[in-house]
Design a protein around this motif. Sequence first.
Motif, PDB file in Angstrom:
ATOM      1  N   MET A   1       0.834  -1.205   0.000  1.00  0.00           N
ATOM      2  CA  MET A   1       0.000   0.000   0.000  1.00  0.00           C
ATOM      3  C   MET A   1       0.869   1.255   0.000  1.00  0.00           C
ATOM      4  SD  MET A   1      -2.929  -0.884   2.838  1.00  0.00           S
ATOM      5  CE  MET A   1      -4.025   0.469   2.429  1.00  0.00           C
ATOM      6  N   LYS A   2       0.316   2.321  -0.581  1.00  0.00           N
ATOM      7  CA  LYS A   2       0.933   3.641  -0.509  1.00  0.00           C
ATOM      8  C   LYS A   2       0.024   4.536   0.336  1.00  0.00           C
ATOM      9  CE  LYS A   2       3.186   3.677  -5.053  1.00  0.00           C
ATOM     10  NZ  LYS A   2       3.230   4.396  -6.351  1.00  0.00           N
ATOM     11  N   ILE A   3       0.617   5.192   1.314  1.00  0.00           N
ATOM     12  CA  ILE A   3      -0.149   6.063   2.223  1.00  0.00           C
ATOM     13  C   ILE A   3       0.379   7.488   2.099  1.00  0.00           C
ATOM     14  CG2 ILE A   3      -0.870   6.493   4.594  1.00  0.00           C
ATOM     15  CD1 ILE A   3      -1.837   3.785   3.667  1.00  0.00           C
ATOM     16  N   LEU A   4      -0.527   8.448   2.004  1.00  0.00           N
ATOM     17  CA  LEU A   4      -0.170   9.868   2.023  1.00  0.00           C
ATOM     18  C   LEU A   4      -0.674  10.480   3.322  1.00  0.00           C
ATOM     19  CD1 LEU A   4       0.730  12.608   0.791  1.00  0.00           C
ATOM     20  CD2 LEU A   4      -1.523  12.723  -0.319  1.00  0.00           C
ATOM     21  N   ILE A   5       0.217  11.122   4.068  1.00  0.00           N
ATOM     22  CA  ILE A   5      -0.155  11.836   5.291  1.00  0.00           C
ATOM     23  C   ILE A   5      -0.055  13.331   5.015  1.00  0.00           C
ATOM     24  CG2 ILE A   5       0.460  12.285   7.702  1.00  0.00           C
ATOM     25  CD1 ILE A   5       1.622   9.384   7.698  1.00  0.00           C
ATOM     26  N   VAL A   6      -1.104  14.052   5.322  1.00  0.00           N
ATOM     27  CA  VAL A   6      -1.144  15.500   5.098  1.00  0.00           C
ATOM     28  C   VAL A   6      -0.826  16.206   6.407  1.00  0.00           C
ATOM     29  CG1 VAL A   6      -2.589  17.458   4.411  1.00  0.00           C
ATOM     30  CG2 VAL A   6      -2.824  15.252   3.231  1.00  0.00           C
ATOM     31  N   GLY A   7       0.223  17.041   6.405  1.00  0.00           N
ATOM     32  CA  GLY A   7       0.598  17.806   7.588  1.00  0.00           C
ATOM     33  C   GLY A   7       2.104  17.894   7.740  1.00  0.00           C
ATOM     34  N   ASN A   8       2.547  18.677   8.717  1.00  0.00           N
ATOM     35  CA  ASN A   8       3.993  18.866   8.896  1.00  0.00           C
ATOM     36  C   ASN A   8       4.414  18.965  10.360  1.00  0.00           C
ATOM     37  OD1 ASN A   8       2.884  21.351   9.474  1.00  0.00           O
ATOM     38  ND2 ASN A   8       4.391  22.549   8.339  1.00  0.00           N
ATOM     39  N   GLY A   9       3.555  18.478  11.285  1.00  0.00           N
ATOM     40  CA  GLY A   9       3.851  18.620  12.708  1.00  0.00           C
ATOM     41  C   GLY A   9       4.299  17.335  13.367  1.00  0.00           C
ATOM     42  N   GLY A  10       4.381  17.382  14.706  1.00  0.00           N
ATOM     43  CA  GLY A  10       4.769  16.208  15.472  1.00  0.00           C
ATOM     44  C   GLY A  10       3.765  15.080  15.351  1.00  0.00           C
ATOM     45  N   ARG A  11       2.487  15.416  15.270  1.00  0.00           N
ATOM     46  CA  ARG A  11       1.432  14.414  15.086  1.00  0.00           C
ATOM     47  C   ARG A  11       1.660  13.653  13.775  1.00  0.00           C
ATOM     48  NH1 ARG A  11      -3.104  17.582  15.481  1.00  0.00           N
ATOM     49  NH2 ARG A  11      -2.189  18.682  13.742  1.00  0.00           N
ATOM     50  N   GLU A  12       1.979  14.399  12.709  1.00  0.00           N
ATOM     51  CA  GLU A  12       2.159  13.760  11.409  1.00  0.00           C
ATOM     52  C   GLU A  12       3.428  12.903  11.370  1.00  0.00           C
ATOM     53  OE1 GLU A  12      -0.825  16.433  11.459  1.00  0.00           O
ATOM     54  OE2 GLU A  12       1.229  17.188  11.607  1.00  0.00           O
ATOM     55  N   ALA A  58      -2.154  12.384  -5.246  1.00  0.00           N
ATOM     56  CA  ALA A  58      -2.752  11.115  -4.810  1.00  0.00           C
ATOM     57  C   ALA A  58      -3.171  10.257  -6.005  1.00  0.00           C
ATOM     58  CB  ALA A  58      -3.947  11.390  -3.911  1.00  0.00           C
ATOM     59  N   LYS A  59      -3.670  10.901  -7.043  1.00  0.00           N
ATOM     60  CA  LYS A  59      -4.075  10.154  -8.239  1.00  0.00           C
ATOM     61  C   LYS A  59      -2.860   9.648  -9.014  1.00  0.00           C
ATOM     62  CE  LYS A  59      -8.627  12.069  -9.262  1.00  0.00           C
ATOM     63  NZ  LYS A  59      -9.425  12.856 -10.228  1.00  0.00           N
ATOM     64  N   GLU A  60      -1.879  10.524  -9.211  1.00  0.00           N
ATOM     65  CA  GLU A  60      -0.700  10.153  -9.998  1.00  0.00           C
ATOM     66  C   GLU A  60       0.096   9.023  -9.351  1.00  0.00           C
ATOM     67  OE1 GLU A  60       1.449  13.789 -10.471  1.00  0.00           O
ATOM     68  OE2 GLU A  60       0.303  14.427 -12.247  1.00  0.00           O
ATOM     69  N   GLN A  61       0.169   9.049  -8.007  1.00  0.00           N
ATOM     70  CA  GLN A  61       0.955   8.049  -7.287  1.00  0.00           C
ATOM     71  C   GLN A  61       0.116   6.836  -6.885  1.00  0.00           C
ATOM     72  OE1 GLN A  61       4.274   8.123  -6.879  1.00  0.00           O
ATOM     73  NE2 GLN A  61       4.273  10.034  -8.072  1.00  0.00           N
ATOM     74  N   ALA A  62      -1.157   6.822  -7.262  1.00  0.00           N
ATOM     75  CA  ALA A  62      -2.064   5.725  -6.904  1.00  0.00           C
ATOM     76  C   ALA A  62      -2.043   5.471  -5.399  1.00  0.00           C
ATOM     77  CB  ALA A  62      -1.710   4.450  -7.669  1.00  0.00           C
ATOM     78  N   ILE A  63      -2.239   6.558  -4.648  1.00  0.00           N
ATOM     79  CA  ILE A  63      -2.258   6.480  -3.185  1.00  0.00           C
ATOM     80  C   ILE A  63      -3.477   5.666  -2.743  1.00  0.00           C
ATOM     81  CG2 ILE A  63      -2.517   7.821  -1.053  1.00  0.00           C
ATOM     82  CD1 ILE A  63       0.253   8.132  -2.340  1.00  0.00           C
ATOM     83  N   ASP A  64      -3.273   4.710  -1.860  1.00  0.00           N
ATOM     84  CA  ASP A  64      -4.363   3.865  -1.396  1.00  0.00           C
ATOM     85  C   ASP A  64      -5.221   4.567  -0.344  1.00  0.00           C
ATOM     86  OD1 ASP A  64      -3.914   1.112  -2.711  1.00  0.00           O
ATOM     87  OD2 ASP A  64      -1.928   1.654  -1.987  1.00  0.00           O
ATOM     88  N   ILE A  65      -4.555   5.244   0.604  1.00  0.00           N
ATOM     89  CA  ILE A  65      -5.285   5.966   1.660  1.00  0.00           C
ATOM     90  C   ILE A  65      -4.544   7.265   1.967  1.00  0.00           C
ATOM     91  CG2 ILE A  65      -6.010   5.959   4.089  1.00  0.00           C
ATOM     92  CD1 ILE A  65      -6.278   2.933   3.925  1.00  0.00           C
TER      93      ILE A  65
END
Length: 430
Positions: A1-12, A58-65
């Motif tokens: 799977m490929k996962i994309l996380i949106v954000g730039n903090g400690g949580r991310e 997300a579309k180009e990289q075929a991100i799963d979630i």
Amino acid sequence: MKILIVGNGGREHALAWKIAQSPRVDTVYVAPGNAGTAIDAINVPIEVTETAKLIKFAKEQAIDITVVGPEVPLVAGLVDAMQDEGLKVFGPSKAAAELEGSKVFCKNLLHMADIPTAGYRTFRDAEDASRYIKDRYSEPNDPVHVVVKADGLAAGKGVIVCSTRTEALEAIDRIAHQREFGEAGKELIIEEKLIGQEASVLAITDGETIMTLPAAQDHKPAYDGDAGPNTGGMGAYCPTPIVDEAMMEKIEADVLVPIVHAMKRARRPFKGVLYAGLMLTSAGPKVLEFNVRFGDPECQPLLMRLKTDLVDVIEATIEGRLGELEPLEWDERPSICVVMASEGYPGDYETGRVITGLDRAAELPDVKVFHAGTAMKDGQVVNAGGRVLGVTAIGNSISGAKLQAYKAVKEIRWQGAWCRKDISDKALEQ
């Protein structure tokens, strides 16, 4: 799977680190990420508000979630936009995210659902709010017990606890007249100050099933002993002994279940992470606020202890089958996160200062340094925000975890670095 996380903090960074551990995951991207996520994942130079670019990637990289970390893109409707394009995304809709995006909406919903919270009044202009305070308190130094809150998002800083009439009037002026927090101050709330200890109870829900996570305790005021202005959070630990099994059952019955039902009735069904900020008063737990995502810094000690594959939980939430999962598995040992901040935070601060000692801290057992406000400059890690690092450790006891976290803190240096020295001491006092 490929996962994309949106954000730039400690949580991310914590999410990227935990998700990358899943045997189901091949690649984790973080947009835009920080110097720490660049080690545990692949950074993508797209800001959290650049919805079209995130969808294109997300579309180009075929991100799963896609996992949306911070509140700003959630409130702006990133989840809806991605779902409209046929993408799988973890987080609440724009309509559901108003639970955090508008404190007025949240308080009114709590009132309608009969969920325990502080008494309050809402105001649209500074004059009416000031008149309300002046009518109730005649002298400048009269003791007051109120909290003045900006309605909208203010990075955890739009809440001002007031002890005198003068302080309350100044808070109203800052929020509604000077617009210190921008559009967040177009409406404000004045509510009674609740007395007790704070606790953070997070739950993951698909709108039907509620999976409650162990209670944590945040430390919002800037300085030791809970002194100074409110921040985005100076540290947290998990679990907190002030929430025992009986208290957790009460919180689930009186707060979590009713709010999920209330959101459904309001035609804003909630899917994602529901964060209840609570005050444990002598009359029982009362809601201070709701957030619609993992807390930061609560996310860091929580994920340090989570043994279940987080990707399984995220996918089941999106697909509405959370009830099919086994109970979450946790490391029995407690965890603590100490936030190291830039000089001047939560006010103005300078960035670009070189951080040293990260390698030495990383070598300590049971320690993970999560990056928040960091960046790379000329091959070196520098501070790029107010809250810079979340130094997180796990130990056989709260005191053991605290000792290990502060050992790591001592290894890390940059000009003006500081932190609270008393994170988790409330647990030791119990």
